[in-house]
Design a protein around this motif. Structure first.
Motif, short mmCIF file in Angstrom:
data_model
loop_
_atom_site.label_atom_id
_atom_site.label_comp_id
_atom_site.label_asym_id
_atom_site.label_seq_id
_atom_site.Cartn_x
_atom_site.Cartn_y
_atom_site.Cartn_z
N SER A 1 0.83 -1.27 -0.01
CA SER A 1 -0.07 0.06 0.09
C SER A 1 0.85 1.29 0.11
O SER A 1 0.40 2.33 -0.54
CB SER A 1 -0.95 0.00 1.17
N SER B 1 -2.46 7.65 -3.67
CA SER B 1 -3.70 7.69 -3.66
C SER B 1 -3.97 9.05 -4.28
O SER B 1 -5.44 9.10 -4.66
CB SER B 1 -4.26 7.58 -2.10
N THR C 1 -0.93 3.88 -8.93
CA THR C 1 -1.78 4.58 -8.74
C THR C 1 -3.48 4.32 -8.51
O THR C 1 -3.67 3.20 -8.77
CB THR C 1 -1.85 5.73 -10.10
N GLU C 2 -4.16 5.07 -7.68
CA GLU C 2 -5.38 4.93 -7.67
C GLU C 2 -6.31 5.55 -8.83
O GLU C 2 -7.31 5.16 -9.06
CB GLU C 2 -5.79 4.98 -6.06
#
Length: 136
Positions: free
Chosen positions: A2, A7, A33-34
């Motif tokens: 994570s 984010s 990347t989110e």
């Protein structure tokens, strides 16, 4: 894993003619990347901000205003194929993207492996998709 994933919304501008940051590397961005928006300038190389400052500024303003699509899977889809995904999946593997990769074409017509064997920095793309960095 994570801590490897950004984010915040990411705007990636890329020059298709860039000799240093190859467009095929876009495929792996979905793993780190989110929220991602990719803009590829087909006729530019490495100096996008210098050559298209107004277009880049407009993209940045659109990012800030929340006007850009941020679906990371569709953002990279045009640049992904199974041979390119193989590089993303090498050890140590990047985090899983959550994108459907099974339907990627085998290749996009430009060879990923051996495109710069060896590259100026000593990196070599091996036939099985692994990357070897020359440390000496």
């Amino acid at each position: 894993e994570s801590n490897m994933v950004v984010s915040l919304p990411v705007l990636q501008v890329w020059g298709a003619e860039d000799p240093y940051l190859l467009p095929r590397q876009i495929c792996c961005l979905k793993s780190v990347t989110e929220n991602l928006h990719v803009k590829i300038f087909d006729d530019l190389g490495h100096w996008i901000i210098d050559l298209r400052p107004h277009e880049v500024a407009t993209l940045v303003a659109s990012l800030i205003n929340g006007e850009l699509g941020m679906d990371k899977c569709s953002a990279v889809e045009s640049q992904c194929a199974k041979d390119r995904q193989a590089v993303c999946d090498t050890e140590p593997a990047l985090p899983q993207s959550g994108c459907e990769v099974a339907n990627y074409p085998d290749t996009l017509g430009t060879a990923l492996v051996g495109a710069c064997t060896p590259c100026p920095d000593g990196t070599t793309f091996l036939p099985e998709g692994r990357i070897h960095a020359d440390d000496g």
